[in-house]
Scaffold this motif. Structure first.
Motif, PDB file in Angstrom:
ATOM      1  N   GLU A 479      32.411   5.231  35.474  1.00  9.99           N
ATOM      2  CA  GLU A 479      33.793   4.845  35.770  1.00  9.99           C
ATOM      3  C   GLU A 479      34.349   5.720  36.883  1.00  9.99           C
ATOM      4  OE1 GLU A 479      35.835   5.203  32.104  1.00  9.99           O
ATOM      5  OE2 GLU A 479      34.637   3.682  31.074  1.00  9.99           O
ATOM      6  N   ARG A 480      35.401   5.210  37.522  1.00 11.11           N
ATOM      7  CA  ARG A 480      35.977   5.964  38.631  1.00 11.11           C
ATOM      8  C   ARG A 480      36.574   7.291  38.192  1.00 11.11           C
ATOM      9  NH1 ARG A 480      39.241   1.362  42.173  1.00 11.11           N
ATOM     10  NH2 ARG A 480      37.394   0.111  42.712  1.00 11.11           N
ATOM     11  N   LYS A 481      37.022   7.367  36.915  1.00 12.92           N
ATOM     12  CA  LYS A 481      37.648   8.595  36.427  1.00 12.92           C
ATOM     13  C   LYS A 481      36.623   9.640  36.013  1.00 12.92           C
ATOM     14  CE  LYS A 481      41.855   6.313  34.808  1.00 12.92           C
ATOM     15  NZ  LYS A 481      42.741   6.064  33.643  1.00 12.92           N
ATOM     16  N   ILE A 482      35.351   9.292  36.056  1.00 14.10           N
ATOM     17  CA  ILE A 482      34.276  10.239  35.738  1.00 14.10           C
ATOM     18  C   ILE A 482      33.530  10.553  37.027  1.00 14.10           C
ATOM     19  CG2 ILE A 482      32.160  10.627  34.431  1.00 14.10           C
ATOM     20  CD1 ILE A 482      33.207   8.736  32.321  1.00 14.10           C
ATOM     21  N   SER A 518      34.721  11.811  28.671  1.00 12.71           N
ATOM     22  CA  SER A 518      36.094  11.327  28.747  1.00 12.71           C
ATOM     23  C   SER A 518      36.563  11.368  30.190  1.00 12.71           C
ATOM     24  CB  SER A 518      37.007  12.186  27.868  1.00 12.71           C
ATOM     25  OG  SER A 518      36.934  13.550  28.272  1.00 12.71           O
ATOM     26  N   SER A 519      37.701  10.768  30.462  1.00 13.92           N
ATOM     27  CA  SER A 519      38.244  10.721  31.818  1.00 13.92           C
ATOM     28  C   SER A 519      38.479  12.133  32.339  1.00 13.92           C
ATOM     29  CB  SER A 519      39.551   9.936  31.835  1.00 13.92           C
ATOM     30  OG  SER A 519      39.328   8.604  31.428  1.00 13.92           O
ATOM     31  N   GLY A 520      38.156  12.330  33.639  1.00 10.31           N
ATOM     32  CA  GLY A 520      38.336  13.625  34.271  1.00 10.31           C
ATOM     33  C   GLY A 520      37.150  14.546  34.157  1.00 10.31           C
TER      34      GLY A 520
END
Length: 631
Positions: A479-482, A518-520
């Protein structure tokens, strides 16, 4: 003509009858005490009258004359009747000797253990009409009165009943009496004794209390109630039922300590009180248990100053365990704990056997249910695998056709590029079309390889080039957030691997890292040369030092417990629930083993996971098959 006898003659006749009655009483008492009866001589009227006193209600007759002061017998002179006071003999008895009126209301004489049994002196019982029979509680008092009422017909009675001690306690006794008649056959008095059987009565009551408390319960429920009501009935702190655990340990099947059920606990059986119990049968230590068995783990756990235990055996004589009670003070002397446990042991043994059998059945049922669940999961996973295989073949077919069409696009882009003169701005557009189609062709060929796996084709592999080729696909999968980072060491040697298996391994590892992150957070892919020393992280100690290309995928996700790490490569094992198939890491493990590689896993809950794949090197390097171009 009728003449009236002088009053002196009448009194003498009455006193003669009284003296004869005293002689019979003395003979009865002598028979009870095993001594020589004393003959009461006939005395003058004045002296005889002095021996009978009257009260406002009923005459009280002193049956034992006042003891005479005897001279000390000479050595060798055996004359017990001259040296022993009958009153002293009666006072030393453990029973109570009495003589009462035919209705039991008036006490003529009471001796022996009166104060110990009733909490009253003999004088207090004698002067209070009805006090002796009223010492029994109401329901037992009625039974005692009925026994006295039947004496004219029965002549004797024997009755077990309770007595209320003046201090408020209850004691169990057996009262035996015999009706004595005068010369004309009229009831004169009742002579008898009262024996203290409190220990027997309390023991019987304790057994009944436990059985009534346990009721119709069976198996482990009965054992719980048994321990609970043993504490209540015996007034002790702890009661346990113990069963063997291993060859040198036992554990509590049920434990009731300090007024509540506690979790089962295990303890050693090699020494101490349990060793004596197993070796010799029952154990009874009414006081000083921890002095007799210092540092005994069971007694320390129970804080036992007193301890009693009884073995539980089945019909074949096999030891099933034992039942025990313990208290932090000495046992009550009015209770026989050994008899209580002996009376309850047969039922406890039956219920312990039932509980053990029920536990075995439940364990087998649980194992069967788990096996059925695993079979069902395996069937679903197999079905899902078949569906995935169908989908993979379909995707491979589509990708193959798409790859052919890309060849047409690339060919026409080359023709357009060749037809345009130098400096024409459209030549750049043609180059862009060709490069994009080339990249899509690489992805298409990977889809074909993954969707239609075959036998491994080990060949020299440029790991750095393979990772760079996979990078666009991997970035699209995350994902873009990872964040996805690559750290590839320069000058890597060639690895011996199947290119398709290598791609499949990296895809699975990155997808698992994505699902756990998780995101980030960041996923890092590293590649470097590595040397495995003997005994390094699970490698055989006799393995020679070997060079590898180590490819690492590290995430900052939730991590894994030790139990999950042990099963992570098992077929169909998954922590993703219905979203997972349990096939990804199993495929990774199979591919790495087939290549002769090794896998290391580092993971802790909350600290992420690092998986390192060791790919073996090519002995004689040849030209790598990367970079690959679309055909």
């Amino acid at each position: 003509m009728t003449t009236t006898a002088p009053i002196e003659v009448l009194l003498r006749e009455a006193l003669d009858r009284l003296v004869r009655q005293e002689q019979r009483t003395a003979a009865l008492e002598a028979a009870l005490l095993g001594s020589i009866p004393r003959i009461v001589p006939i005395t003058p009227i004045s002296n005889a009258l002095a021996q009978t006193t009257r009260t406002s209600e009923t005459p009280t007759v002193t049956l034992w004359p006042a003891p005479r002061k005897a001279e000390r017998p000479a050595p060798g002179d055996h004359a017990p009747d001259a040296a022993v006071s009958p009153a002293a003999v009666v006072a030393s008895l453990d029973d109570v000797i009495w003589s009462v009126s035919p209705d039991g209301q008036s006490v003529f004489f009471a001796g022996g253990a009166v104060e110990r049994l009733y909490g009253l002196t003999a004088h207090e019982i004698e002067i209070q009409r009805g006090r002796w029979i009223d010492a029994a509680p109401a329901d037992d008092r009625d039974r005692l009165r009925l026994a006295f009422a039947r004496l004219p017909d029965a002549g004797t009675f024997s009755l077990e009943h309770r007595v209320a001690h003046a201090s408020g306690g209850i004691r169990w006794v057996i009262t035996r009496g015999k009706l004595v008649r005068d010369s004309e056959g009229r009831p004169l008095r009742v002579d008898g004794s009262t024996t203290d059987v409190t220990r027997k009565g309390r023991t019987r009551d304790a057994v009944l209390t436990v059985l009534e408390g346990a009721g119709p319960s069976t198996a482990r429920d009965f054992l719980v109630q048994l321990a609970r009501y043993l504490c209540i009935a015996c007034a002790v702190r702890a009661a346990i039922v113990v069963e063997p655990h291993t060859s040198d340990k036992a554990r509590t099947a049920v434990a009731w300590i300090g007024g509540r059920a506690v979790e089962p606990f295990a303890f050693d059986t090699g020494t101490g009180v349990v060793h004596d119990l197993v070796a010799g049968g029952a154990v009874l230590v009414p006081s000083g248990a921890r002095d007799r068995y210092p540092a005994d783990p069971l007694l320390l756990k129970l804080r036992a100053e007193a301890f009693a235990a009884e073995p539980l055996v089945d019909a074949a004589g096999r030891l099933l365990g034992f039942v025990a009670i313990a208290d932090d003070r000495p046992f009550d002397t009015d209770l026989d704990p050994r008899t209580v446990l002996c009376a309850l042991a047969p039922r406890a043994a039956v219920e312990l056997a039932r509980a053990t059998e029920a536990d075995t059945v439940r364990e087998l049922e649980a194992r069967l249910a788990a096996a059925e669940e695993r079979a069902f999961s395996a069937e679903n996973a197999t079905r899902a695998t078949a569906n995935l295989a169908d989908a993979g073949r379909l995707a491979a077919g589509v990708a193959h056709d798409f790859h052919n069409m890309l060849g047409v696009i690339i060919g026409n882009a080359d023709l357009i590029h060749s037809a345009l003169p130098d400096g024409d701005p459209h030549r750049e557009f043609a180059d862009t079309i060709a490069r994009t189609a080339q990249t899509v062709a690489i992805v298409s060929r990977q889809l074909v390889a993954i969707g239609k796996p075959g036998a491994p084709n080990f060949a020299p592999l440029d790991v750095a080039a393979a990772l760079r080729a996979l990078e666009p696909m991997l970035r699209r999968l995350t994902e873009r957030k990872i964040a996805l980072q690559f750290d590839i060491a320069p000058g890597l040697p060639l690895a011996r691997a199947d290119a398709t298996d290598f791609d499949r391994v990296l895809l699975n590892l990155v997808l698992n890292a994505r699902d756990a992150s998780s995101s980030g957070s960041t996923i890092t892919v590293r590649a470097a040369a590595a040397l495995a020393e003997p005994g390094h992280r699970g490698w055989p100690a006799d393995a020679p030092p070997t060079e590898f290309v180590a490819v690492t995928v590290a995430d900052q996700g939730c991590g894994m417990t030790a139990e999950v790490r042990e099963k992570m490569f098992d077929l169909f094992f998954t922590t993703k629930g219905e979203r997972g198939t349990g096939l990804g890491l199993a495929t990774v493990s199979a591919a790495v083993r087939a290549a002769g590689g090794h896998i290391e896993v580092e993971s802790e809950p909350g600290w992420g996971t690092t998986i390192r794949i060791y790919w073996p090197l090519v002995l004689e390097p040849t030209r790598s098959r990367f970079p690959r171009r679309a055909e």
